[in-house]
Design an enzyme around this catalytic site. Structure first.
Site, PDB file in Angstrom:
ATOM      1  CD  GLU A   1      -3.139  -0.795   2.205  1.00 23.96           C
ATOM      2  OE1 GLU A   1      -4.125  -1.546   2.150  1.00 23.96           O
ATOM      3  OE2 GLU A   1      -2.947   0.010   3.146  1.00 23.96           O
TER       4      GLU A   1
ATOM      5  CG  ASP B   1      -3.398   8.947   7.931  1.00 27.42           C
ATOM      6  OD1 ASP B   1      -3.317   7.740   8.185  1.00 27.42           O
ATOM      7  OD2 ASP B   1      -3.700   9.395   6.809  1.00 27.42           O
TER       8      ASP B   1
END
Lengths: 399, 277
Positions: free
Chosen positions: B49, B60
């Site tokens: 990824e 995040d």
């Protein structure tokens, strides 16, 4: 114009708005939407909201005819909707009262908020104290530095202020951090967004709470002037005070609606926050709207002398009102806003917030081009006490 | 069968769980990213990824935010990310590459241009954090045209009806976010994960990867016993952040090999004795 009934049930204003968030936030937003849809039509909730606005906030706010300033400008009459006279000194409290009442009904004991200039943080800390809730306010560390007085006000009201050091250390980064907190603590936490941006249902909900401004104005104009104004003028950062004034007037096609963004050092420089005037559509903070971004879709740091307008996005309903032509969007520079700030102090004895001074600056430009019997209603969204240090600094004075 | 399907089909026949590392493209710089991707495959990961850096990574935690900021110091754009994938593909035709990022860089490029460039460079799938299924109809249609797999997130709070919606749209695998919060957080309840995975499997017929909160071999092994893939991001990005340039590849290699070993020694119905030896 056909009946205006936006947003649709998924929060879209034409191509704008929506729910562009990570999966982890979806259920919290669904719950908020369901609860708000219920209380929006609940007579007991609405009665309590308006009782609080009357007795705690001090509404209705008057409409004041700035006669000396209008005469000086030599054109249309300038009327001021005095949101600066609200408790805590700005329109922000209308929304935080509404959302805090909702949070209480949702049995959340902790509220969080993001703030730029600190006005929304103060309004959130205020209602948290009023209703006995814990309050955490996220604020970019750059804004903490610029708005020290408001930081102290929030602390006096019992809130915890958390400086945010990521990104450009301003409002957008505070919003990112508040979202992260919400995702982590959604069980006991209610997130009070301060403007008409963010994912559905926030743009609609904040608009509904702020619409008290326009609804009052409509009634007051009819009673005191026997007619509606020729134009409404309001500053636009995220756009909550503007949409609050505009929304009840959307169907009144003879009333122009003008949003004034922050042109900073000029819209042809890199230092401004004029999102609708210069930006392109994109996705940020949970909704599709106009953004100030580079060619790769990265969000660019904005600039304005007023921290409250220093935001690279704008509420999705404004994006829609721009595209469909119902509202006009212009920009005023730091210098123009400062000139209007001083003019209102000297001609009317009213010290406006630097945010509101942008709306005043455009009124000062427009008024002389109109007839003396025409009426401009400017939303004086906040008072300027918080900005004294900034204004003094511009004049080379340190307080 | 595309690259993602081939990998999962091979793993299934070997009764193995996929190891999926996440790194941010351009962190610490473009050349290192391509070298890192090769290092990861040498350390026997199954799929990579690759994060597309964004100025406002709302979902995040601090570790991946900082990696995004490091990449953006070099103005890494989607075009640069495609160039890195194309460079990687010159010598690796087998390892699937899935992009992970936020909507706005894609909005700025336009769906049509994006899928064209992604397909051309050899991207196999994409997960856009802030495109939930409700807002994804047109997006998924464009990806399907170029046979790029739309990867979606599922969370502990995803409702049954939305699980069904994701089941209709998702291809390749789905990514189950194993805890509330942002990437890099660390409070994982394995029992919760097991319960939710059985609920998901009633509707989701493609492999399920689990990520968020997996920081060590022991947790990775426990997850591997339950999921089809283990996704590890913040822990690897931390290793990149804290390594000197000269040691970076070796350090990441050592870390990933230990995670690989942990995952491959999972105990399962058919293999729990073998791995003791």
């Amino acid at each position: 114009m056909k009946i205006y009934d936006l947003p649709d049930k998924c929060g879209h204003f034409g191509p704008y708005g929506g729910t562009f968030v990570a999966e982890t936030l979806i259920s919290a937003l669904d719950e908020l939407r369901r609860q708000y849809e219920y209380y929006r039509g609940d007579a007991e909730f609405q009665t309590e909201f308006f009782r609080e606005l009357k007795h705690y906030v001090g509404r209705p706010s008057p409409i004041y005819h700035a006669r000396r300033w209008s005469d000086h400008l030599g054109g249309a009459q300038i009327l001021l909707k005095r949101e600066d006279l609200n408790h805590t000194g700005a329109h922000k409290i209308n929304n935080t009262v509404g959302q805090a009442l909702l949070a209480r009904r949702m049995e959340k004991s902790r509220i969080i908020a993001e703030t730029g200039a600190g006005q929304h943080g103060v309004a959130s800390a205020t209602v948290a104290a009023r209703y006995g809730m814990e309050c955490v306010v996220y604020m970019g560390s750059e804004d903490v530095r610029r708005q020290a007085t408001n930081v102290y006000r929030m602390k006096l009201l019992g809130a915890t202020v958390i400086p945010v050091d990521s990104g450009s250390r301003t409002l957008k980064d505070a919003l990112n951090e508040a979202m992260r907190d919400w995702v982590t603590n959604v069980g006991n936490t209610y997130y009070i967004i301060g403007t008409v941006a963010g994912p559905h249902p926030y743009p609609m909900m904040v608009r509904d709470f702020q619409a008290v401004i326009g609804n009052e104005a409509k009634q007051q104009m009819q009673e005191e002037y026997g007619r509606q104004p020729d134009a409404l003028i309001a500053c636009v950062g995220g756009g909550s005070n503007a949409i609050g004034l505009f929304y009840p007037y959307i169907g009144e096609e003879n009333v122009r609606m003008i949003g004034v963004e922050a042109a900073g050092k000029g819209v042809d420089t890199q230092k401004h926050a004029a999102t609708l005037v210069t930006g392109r559509p994109g996705v940020l903070h949970g909704n599709r709207t106009y953004l100030i971004q580079d060619e790769n879709g990265q969000i660019i740091e904005t600039h304005s002398i007023s921290a409250g307008l220093d935001y690279p996005g704008v509420g999705p309903e404004h994006a829609w009102l721009k595209d469909c032509g119902r509202a006009e969007y212009v920009a005023a520079t730091d210098d123009e806003a400062l000139a209007a700030f001083h003019a209102l102090c000297r001609f009317e004895g009213i010290m406006p917030a630097l945010e509101s001074s942008h709306a005043l600056a455009y009124a000062a430009k427009l008024a002389p081009t109109l007839r003396k019997d025409q009426l401009l209603l400017v939303n004086l969204s906040g008072r300027g006490d918080k900005d004294m240090a900034t204004v003094a600094q511009q004049s080379g004075i340190s307080l | 069968m595309n690259r993602i399907e081939s990998v999962f089909s091979r793993l299934k026949s070997q009764d193995k769980t996929a190891l999926i590392p996440f790194i941010t493209a351009g962190d610490p710089d473009s050349a290192t990213t391509v070298a890192l991707m090769h290092q990861l495959t040498q350390s026997k990961v199954d799929l990579i990824e690759l994060g597309v850096p964004f100025s406002d990574p709302m979902a995040d935690g601090p570790t991946i935010q900082r990696s995004s900021e490091r990449a953006l110091k070099h103005h890494i754009s989607l075009k640069d990310v495609f160039a890195m994938v194309a460079e990687f593909r010159k010598t690796d035709q087998d390892t699937p590459v899935v992009l992970m990022g936020y909507a706005n860089p894609i909005e700025a490029m336009g769906y049509g241009n994006f899928v064209e460039a992604a397909s051309h460079s050899g991207v196999d799938g994409i997960l856009v954090v802030d495109y939930p299924p409700e807002e994804s109809a047109e997006w998924v249609r464009c990806l399907n045209e170029k046979e790029i797999s739309p990867i979606f997130l599922l969370s502990p709070t995803t409702s049954e009806s939305r699980i069904k919606h994701v089941a209709e749209l998702a291809k390749g695998y789905v990514y189950y976010v194993s805890l509330k919060g942002v990437t890099g957080a660390s409070h994982l309840d394995l029992q919760d994960v097991s319960n939710k995975l059985s609920q998901l499997r009633a509707h989701i017929k493609i492999p399920i990867g689990v990520g968020f909160g997996i920081r060590d071999g022991q947790t990775a092994r426990s997850i591997a016993e339950r999921a089809d893939a283990v996704v590890i991001g913040s822990r690897i990005v931390e290793e990149i952040e804290h390594s000197r340039a000269a040691d970076l590849l070796a350090n990441v290699g050592t870390l990933v090999e230990s995670l690989r070993h942990a995952i491959d020694t999972k105990s399962g119905p058919s293999s729990d004795k073998e791995c003791e030896i």
